[in-house]
Scaffold this active site. Structure first.
Site, mmCIF file in Angstrom:
data_model
loop_
_atom_site.group_PDB
_atom_site.id
_atom_site.type_symbol
_atom_site.label_atom_id
_atom_site.label_comp_id
_atom_site.label_asym_id
_atom_site.label_seq_id
_atom_site.Cartn_x
_atom_site.Cartn_y
_atom_site.Cartn_z
ATOM 1 N N ASN A 186 -10.068 0.061 -0.417
ATOM 2 C CA ASN A 186 -8.603 0.150 -0.391
ATOM 3 C C ASN A 186 -8.049 -0.442 -1.692
ATOM 4 O O ASN A 186 -8.202 -1.635 -1.941
ATOM 5 C CB ASN A 186 -8.093 -0.634 0.830
ATOM 6 C CG ASN A 186 -6.581 -0.559 0.977
ATOM 7 O OD1 ASN A 186 -5.879 -0.160 0.054
ATOM 8 N ND2 ASN A 186 -6.081 -0.967 2.133
ATOM 9 N N HIS A 206 -3.258 7.579 1.899
ATOM 10 C CA HIS A 206 -3.648 6.270 1.364
ATOM 11 C C HIS A 206 -5.065 5.977 1.856
ATOM 12 O O HIS A 206 -5.366 6.117 3.044
ATOM 13 C CB HIS A 206 -2.672 5.206 1.867
ATOM 14 C CG HIS A 206 -3.140 3.809 1.670
ATOM 15 N ND1 HIS A 206 -3.632 3.361 0.475
ATOM 16 C CD2 HIS A 206 -3.205 2.754 2.531
ATOM 17 C CE1 HIS A 206 -3.975 2.092 0.596
ATOM 18 N NE2 HIS A 206 -3.738 1.703 1.829
ATOM 19 N N CYS A 241 0.812 -1.230 0.000
ATOM 20 C CA CYS A 241 0.000 0.000 0.000
ATOM 21 C C CYS A 241 0.845 1.279 0.000
ATOM 22 O O CYS A 241 0.342 2.351 -0.329
ATOM 23 C CB CYS A 241 -0.966 0.008 1.184
ATOM 24 S SG CYS A 241 -2.192 -1.297 1.085
HETATM 25 O O1 UT7 Z 1 -3.268 -0.577 4.058
HETATM 26 C C1 UT7 Z 1 -3.548 -1.229 5.252
HETATM 27 C C2 UT7 Z 1 -4.708 -2.180 5.023
HETATM 28 N N1 UT7 Z 1 -5.425 -2.564 6.188
HETATM 29 C C3 UT7 Z 1 -6.251 -1.773 6.918
HETATM 30 O O2 UT7 Z 1 -6.388 -0.613 6.730
HETATM 31 C C4 UT7 Z 1 -7.048 -2.430 8.003
HETATM 32 C C5 UT7 Z 1 -6.901 -1.786 9.348
HETATM 33 N N2 UT7 Z 1 -7.831 -2.362 10.274
HETATM 34 C C6 UT7 Z 1 -9.143 -2.030 10.297
HETATM 35 O O3 UT7 Z 1 -9.556 -1.165 9.562
HETATM 36 C C7 UT7 Z 1 -10.061 -2.719 11.261
HETATM 37 O O4 UT7 Z 1 -9.309 -3.526 12.143
HETATM 38 C C8 UT7 Z 1 -11.146 -3.585 10.549
HETATM 39 C C9 UT7 Z 1 -12.122 -2.677 9.820
HETATM 40 C C10 UT7 Z 1 -10.476 -4.520 9.531
HETATM 41 C C11 UT7 Z 1 -11.917 -4.415 11.571
HETATM 42 O O5 UT7 Z 1 -12.469 -3.589 12.561
HETATM 43 P P1 UT7 Z 1 -12.332 -3.998 14.101
HETATM 44 O O6 UT7 Z 1 -13.057 -2.988 14.873
HETATM 45 O O7 UT7 Z 1 -10.863 -4.172 14.383
HETATM 46 O O8 UT7 Z 1 -13.131 -5.368 14.134
HETATM 47 P P2 UT7 Z 1 -12.644 -6.811 14.648
HETATM 48 O O9 UT7 Z 1 -11.701 -7.419 13.662
HETATM 49 O O10 UT7 Z 1 -12.226 -6.718 16.074
HETATM 50 O O11 UT7 Z 1 -14.016 -7.588 14.594
HETATM 51 C C12 UT7 Z 1 -15.119 -7.228 15.447
HETATM 52 C C13 UT7 Z 1 -16.244 -8.184 15.151
HETATM 53 C C14 UT7 Z 1 -15.822 -9.665 15.211
HETATM 54 O O12 UT7 Z 1 -16.902 -10.404 15.728
HETATM 55 P P3 UT7 Z 1 -16.882 -10.894 17.272
HETATM 56 O O13 UT7 Z 1 -15.668 -11.755 17.380
HETATM 57 O O14 UT7 Z 1 -16.794 -9.637 18.078
HETATM 58 O O15 UT7 Z 1 -18.174 -11.618 17.390
HETATM 59 C C15 UT7 Z 1 -15.632 -10.029 13.759
HETATM 60 O O16 UT7 Z 1 -15.832 -11.405 13.493
HETATM 61 O O17 UT7 Z 1 -16.720 -7.968 13.822
HETATM 62 C C16 UT7 Z 1 -16.717 -9.212 13.105
HETATM 63 N N3 UT7 Z 1 -16.462 -8.910 11.688
HETATM 64 C C17 UT7 Z 1 -17.452 -8.618 10.839
HETATM 65 N N4 UT7 Z 1 -18.791 -8.520 10.994
HETATM 66 C C18 UT7 Z 1 -19.519 -8.185 9.921
HETATM 67 C C19 UT7 Z 1 -15.279 -8.859 11.038
HETATM 68 N N5 UT7 Z 1 -15.496 -8.547 9.753
HETATM 69 C C20 UT7 Z 1 -16.813 -8.384 9.601
HETATM 70 C C21 UT7 Z 1 -17.639 -8.038 8.506
HETATM 71 N N6 UT7 Z 1 -18.974 -7.954 8.724
HETATM 72 N N7 UT7 Z 1 -17.149 -7.773 7.291
#
Ligand code: UT7
Length: 322
Positions: free
Chosen positions: A279, A249, A113
């Protein structure tokens, strides 16, 4: 003294659009979850017969037209991608051939990225050294091919796109316009936090898809982007209030807002396009720039701060007067 001027900007987004609602038809997710956590509404997906070089070609033509030059005037192509057409040769030499350029050189840069910032910084140094006069810098990606469309934690985040700049060296008494300064960094100890296996030297791999520790990536993205911008502004002697537009980005709206807040940069100065294409890795900065220029937001003479963070980890920033 040679200034590196941004002479033209171009972009290309494939025709097919996949909305959050479309994804929720085949994966357990929802528009509300995706939009609230990331600011993403939709992404563009390359057609089956489109490769990274095809997207790059379209963006390059747009930039060449914007710069009002001929492809034959280009003496170096630097193409940032982590989804090349082939293992070798580089996608850059393929683009060189498609554009019918018979001279100079072409090579790929692989910094995920942060690829476009790495490519811009490299191009700036080549121009300021006097080695090349007109450089085509491209960021082009087809991430839809390296996503596990059954993994809701990653497949909702990415899209396909390409963006390009034409850079030109112009002799001036001092650096008055164009790229003022740039800085790139990496720290390989974090390479396991965001990766995609399947390289030819890897004997066996479980999958060839993106794997990510989202929370760790989020934390480091904010920390490292804030620190590198402060370092760059400090070394250039430029105050944050002198920035007209922040062109980060486009990974996640919350990362952009948090970074801007830490930098004490007004939210209305952030260029946001992530809602329209998700992204797109190395393509995201030139696509955001091209969109903002075409919308009439960014104007000639504006002071811009470009920055990125990605797998590796890699990160970097560029300060430029457009
Ligand atoms: O260039 C760099 C590229 N990467 C990035 O920019 C990513 C950076 N990270 C993020 O933006 C965030 O960490 C995410 C948007 C990817 C995730 O957000 P989060 O607040 O860190 O969520 P999480 O991974 O802690 O997941 C929270 C909950 C989980 O469920 P439980 O375990 O609490 O029941 C996940 O299973 O959300 C669930 N979850 C979803 N639910 C619905 C994860 N993905 C999804 C989804 N839809 N797409």
């Amino acid at each position: 003294m040679i200034n590196t001027i941004v002479k033209g900007i171009g972009m290309y987004l494939p025709e097919k659009i996949l909305t959050n609602d479309d994804i929720s038809e085949f994966v357990n997710t929802s528009h509300e979850w995706i939009y609230e956590r990331t600011g993403i509404r939709q992404r563009h997906i390359a057609s089956e017969d489109q490769m990274t070089s095809d997207l790059a070609h379209m963006a390059a033509l747009d930039a060449i037209q914007d710069a009002n030059i001929n492809a034959a005037d280009i003496d170096l192509i630097i193409l940032a991608t982590s989804t090349p057409d082939q293992v070798f040769p580089s996608t850059a030499v393929k683009l060189q051939d498609i554009l019918n350029i018979k001279r100079g050189a072409a090579f790929d840069i692989h910094a995920v990225c942060s690829g476009f910032i790495y490519a811009l910084s490299t191009a700036d140094n080549f121009i300021k050294s006097g080695k090349y006069k007109r450089i085509l810098v491209v960021g082009s990606e087809v991430y839809s091919r390296i996503l596990d469309w059954k993994d809701r934690s990653t497949c909702v985040l990415f899209g396909d796109a390409s963006g390009a700049f034409i850079l030109e060296g112009q002799n001036k008494n001092s650096i008055t316009s164009g790229i003022i300064d740039s800085v790139i960094r990496s720290d390989g100890q974090y390479r396991g936090k965001l990766y995609c296996d399947g390289g030819p030297s890897m004997k066996s791999s479980t999958d060839n898809f993106i794997n990510m520790d989202g929370k760790e990536v989020y934390k480091h993205a904010v920390e490292k982007q804030t620190a590198i911008v402060e370092e760059l502004l400090d070394s250039a002697g430029v105050d944050i209030d002198a920035i007209d537009w922040f062109v980060p980005h486009q990974a996640n709206l919350r990362i952009l807002q948090t970074t801007a807040k830490k930098l004490k940069l007004k939210e209305e100065k952030i260029i946001v396009t992530v809602d329209k294409h998700a992204n797109t890795s190395s393509a995201s900065i030139p696509v955001a720039m091209a969109t903002a220029v075409k919308d009439g937001k960014i104007k000639r003479g504006d002071m811009l701060l470009l920055e990125a963070f990605g797998a590796g980890f890699t990160w970097g920033a560029v300060l430029l007067r457009y």
